[in-house]
Scaffold this motif. Structure first.
Motif, PDB file in Angstrom:
ATOM      1  N   ILE A  69       0.859  -1.191  -0.069  1.00  0.00           N
ATOM      2  CA  ILE A  69       0.174  -0.028  -0.005  1.00  0.00           C
ATOM      3  C   ILE A  69       0.781   1.179  -0.090  1.00  0.00           C
ATOM      4  CG2 ILE A  69      -1.747   1.221   1.398  1.00  0.00           C
ATOM      5  CD1 ILE A  69      -2.543  -1.369   2.681  1.00  0.00           C
ATOM      6  N   PRO A  70       0.818   2.153  -0.934  1.00  0.00           N
ATOM      7  CA  PRO A  70       1.490   3.357  -0.974  1.00  0.00           C
ATOM      8  C   PRO A  70       1.325   4.217   0.139  1.00  0.00           C
ATOM      9  CG  PRO A  70      -0.524   3.726  -2.289  1.00  0.00           C
ATOM     10  CD  PRO A  70      -0.329   2.226  -1.816  1.00  0.00           C
ATOM     11  N   GLU A  75      -0.115  10.065  -9.022  1.00  0.00           N
ATOM     12  CA  GLU A  75      -0.217   9.298 -10.275  1.00  0.00           C
ATOM     13  C   GLU A  75       1.025   8.439 -10.464  1.00  0.00           C
ATOM     14  OE1 GLU A  75      -0.302  10.694 -14.828  1.00  0.00           O
ATOM     15  OE2 GLU A  75      -0.212  12.174 -13.437  1.00  0.00           O
ATOM     16  N   ILE A  76       0.506   7.078 -10.921  1.00  0.00           N
ATOM     17  CA  ILE A  76       1.620   6.339 -11.310  1.00  0.00           C
ATOM     18  C   ILE A  76       2.276   6.495 -12.597  1.00  0.00           C
ATOM     19  CG2 ILE A  76       2.138   3.895 -11.730  1.00  0.00           C
ATOM     20  CD1 ILE A  76      -0.371   2.995  -9.920  1.00  0.00           C
ATOM     21  N   THR A  77       3.541   6.706 -12.432  1.00  0.00           N
ATOM     22  CA  THR A  77       4.496   7.477 -13.597  1.00  0.00           C
ATOM     23  C   THR A  77       4.942   6.151 -14.232  1.00  0.00           C
ATOM     24  OG1 THR A  77       6.230   7.878 -12.452  1.00  0.00           O
ATOM     25  CG2 THR A  77       4.484   9.501 -12.683  1.00  0.00           C
ATOM     26  N   VAL A 164      10.817  10.903  -1.596  1.00  0.00           N
ATOM     27  CA  VAL A 164      11.379   9.915  -2.396  1.00  0.00           C
ATOM     28  C   VAL A 164      10.960   8.624  -2.286  1.00  0.00           C
ATOM     29  CG1 VAL A 164      13.543   9.080  -3.379  1.00  0.00           C
ATOM     30  CG2 VAL A 164      13.177  11.515  -2.956  1.00  0.00           C
ATOM     31  N   GLU A 165      11.153   8.127  -1.126  1.00  0.00           N
ATOM     32  CA  GLU A 165      10.389   6.636  -0.617  1.00  0.00           C
ATOM     33  C   GLU A 165       9.056   6.546  -0.810  1.00  0.00           C
ATOM     34  OE1 GLU A 165      10.110   3.637   3.424  1.00  0.00           O
ATOM     35  OE2 GLU A 165      11.068   5.711   3.179  1.00  0.00           O
ATOM     36  N   PHE A 166       8.264   7.422  -0.665  1.00  0.00           N
ATOM     37  CA  PHE A 166       6.727   7.218  -1.053  1.00  0.00           C
ATOM     38  C   PHE A 166       6.572   7.121  -2.802  1.00  0.00           C
ATOM     39  CE2 PHE A 166       5.701   9.780   2.935  1.00  0.00           C
ATOM     40  CZ  PHE A 166       5.980   8.868   3.725  1.00  0.00           C
ATOM     41  N   GLN A 190      -3.813   5.711  -0.768  1.00  0.00           N
ATOM     42  CA  GLN A 190      -3.435   5.310   0.483  1.00  0.00           C
ATOM     43  C   GLN A 190      -4.318   4.000   1.107  1.00  0.00           C
ATOM     44  OE1 GLN A 190      -2.405   9.334   1.874  1.00  0.00           O
ATOM     45  NE2 GLN A 190      -0.772   8.405   3.075  1.00  0.00           N
ATOM     46  N   THR A 191      -5.540   3.871   0.463  1.00  0.00           N
ATOM     47  CA  THR A 191      -6.509   3.064   1.062  1.00  0.00           C
ATOM     48  C   THR A 191      -6.726   1.657   0.146  1.00  0.00           C
ATOM     49  OG1 THR A 191      -8.403   4.182  -0.290  1.00  0.00           O
ATOM     50  CG2 THR A 191      -7.682   5.067   1.988  1.00  0.00           C
ATOM     51  N   ASN A 192      -5.976   1.867  -0.909  1.00  0.00           N
ATOM     52  CA  ASN A 192      -6.151   0.492  -1.673  1.00  0.00           C
ATOM     53  C   ASN A 192      -4.997  -0.016  -2.121  1.00  0.00           C
ATOM     54  OD1 ASN A 192      -8.956   0.725  -2.322  1.00  0.00           O
ATOM     55  ND2 ASN A 192      -8.722   2.123  -3.676  1.00  0.00           N
ATOM     56  N   PRO A 193      -4.574  -1.185  -1.997  1.00  0.00           N
ATOM     57  CA  PRO A 193      -3.375  -2.122  -2.325  1.00  0.00           C
ATOM     58  C   PRO A 193      -2.891  -1.932  -3.659  1.00  0.00           C
ATOM     59  CG  PRO A 193      -4.767  -3.808  -1.679  1.00  0.00           C
ATOM     60  CD  PRO A 193      -5.539  -2.365  -1.466  1.00  0.00           C
TER      61      PRO A 193
END
Length: 402
Positions: A69-70, A75-77, A164-166, A190-193
């Motif tokens: 889970i983030p 946005e996923i890049t 950066v880690e996030f 942050q609520t969805n894996p």
């Protein structure tokens, strides 16, 4: 004339008497059938173990499973893995634009400049303080400002590292990507894996048991697992002693040996020990009879059958536990016969062949019949002799009268 009539009458009487004696004393040709005692098999009770199993269902899971889970939304890049891929711990899975990395970098750069200026000013003030050009109070203020700049820089650096880690999502364990929701340009929350990683190696089975079975299940106990015609062995690793409020059952977890072929999430059939008796007196199940629910057995002793009441314990498909009633020295009859009852005669099947007793009885009956027939013939002969003597006496009397 009279003499001839008398002789004829005497002869007829003698013949009739002999015929009557033969017919009266001759035994009947029909021989009464003699029923032989039943041939039975008997064996002594044995000391053994009886174990009962209960069939349950369980769910296969990996020994270790992680939901990734983030820690920050964005946005996923970029995505570097897909479903079914095997990953190692620390491997980069995807990158997220959290819109905060740039801001954290700017804050870090500003804090770095302030720290550099504070250190330069502190070195200059140290020289002036050493020469006595500034007071101690002024130098302490500059020194405090340099320390504050250092703290501000450390805080900015930590915030930047976090961002950066996030934004860089890595695998926390080595294993297989079981499911993935990562797609480029999709939004991470942050609520969805983002994905699920299952560790390699040992599989586990989760199942639940009732309170009645709980006392017979403990850590280290073996279990048997069946799935699609294949069998697996497992070992109980965890037993929850607190009842589950939702189901009213107790959760149990078992590790499966060589269970790589089992699919995660699959439902399997398993068997656990529900009751067990170690080193107890046992006899075959078929040797026990019941009278109004009360168990009893038949024993064999010196050619006679005895009915013995017993107290039984647990039983499986072959053996039953005997608590009291018989001992290791008793010969328990293990074959059924309608002729079994208290005091009934019987023979052991392995000592006398079936029909031997009947044959012996038949021979005795035949001998008795022959003896009776011989006695009848002897009696008839004696009657005939007596008649002959009477005839002679009658003839002599007739001659004397003439």
């Amino acid at each position: 004339m009279k003499k001839g009539v008398i002789i004829a009458i005497g002869a007829v009487c003698i013949v009739a008497a002999g015929a009557f004696a033969v017919s009266y004393f001759k035994p009947s040709e029909e021989v009464t059938e003699v029923i032989a005692p039943p041939a039975v098999k008997a064996e002594n009770p044995e000391i053994g173990d009886i174990e009962l199993f209960r069939s349950l269902t369980g769910t296969v899971e990996p020994s270790d499973q992680v939901y990734v889970i983030p820690k920050a939304a964005g946005e996923i890049t970029a995505v570097y893995v897909k479903n079914g891929d095997y990953v190692t711990e620390g491997q980069l899975l995807c990158e997220i634009d959290t819109k905060q990395v740039d801001a954290a970098r700017l804050q870090l750069e500003a804090a770095q400049v302030q720290l550099k200026d504070a250190r330069t000013n502190l070195e200059r003030m140290r020289v002036l303080y050493a020469s006595g050009d500034i007071s101690a109070q002024a130098y302490e203020q500059v020194e405090s400002g340099a320390k504050a700049a250092q703290i501000q820089y450390d805080s900015a650096k930590l915030a930047y590292d976090y961002q950066v880690e996030f934004s860089s999502i890595t695998a926390t364990i080595s294993g297989k990507i079981e499911s993935s929701n990562m797609e480029v340009h999709s939004m991470a929350s942050q609520t969805n894996p983002l994905c699920v990683i299952s560790s390699e190696g040992t599989k586990v089975v989760n199942f639940a048991i009732t309170e009645a079975v709980l006392n017979n299940v403990k850590e280290g106990d073996p279990i048997r697992i069946e799935k699609s015609g294949s069998e697996y062995t497992g070992t109980v690793t965890e037993v929850n002693t607190m009842v589950d409020a939702a189901t009213g059952l107790f959760k149990v977890k078992a590790a499966v040996e060589n269970g790589d072929a089992l699919v995660n999430g699959a439902t399997v059939k398993l068997y656990v020990t529900s009751d067990k008796a170690d080193r107890v007196l046992t006899i075959p199940v078929d040797a026990v009879y019941y009278d109004s629910g009360d168990p009893y057995v038949y024993t064999f002793e010196n050619g006679m059958v005895h009915r013995v009441d017993v107290e039984t314990g647990i039983s499986d498909s072959e053996r039953v536990e005997i608590i009291s009633g018989v001992s290791l020295d008793d010969s328990v009859i293990v074959t059924w016969s309608p002729e079994l009852y208290e005091g009934a005669p019987a023979v052991l099947a392995d000592e006398e062949e079936p029909g031997a007793a009947a044959q012996t009885a038949q021979e005795a009956e035949t001998t008795a019949a022959a003896q009776t027939a011989q006695e009848a013939e002897t009696t008839a002969a004696e009657s005939a002799e007596t008649g002959a003597a009477g005839e002679t006496a009658a003839t002599a009397q007739a001659e004397a009268q003439e």
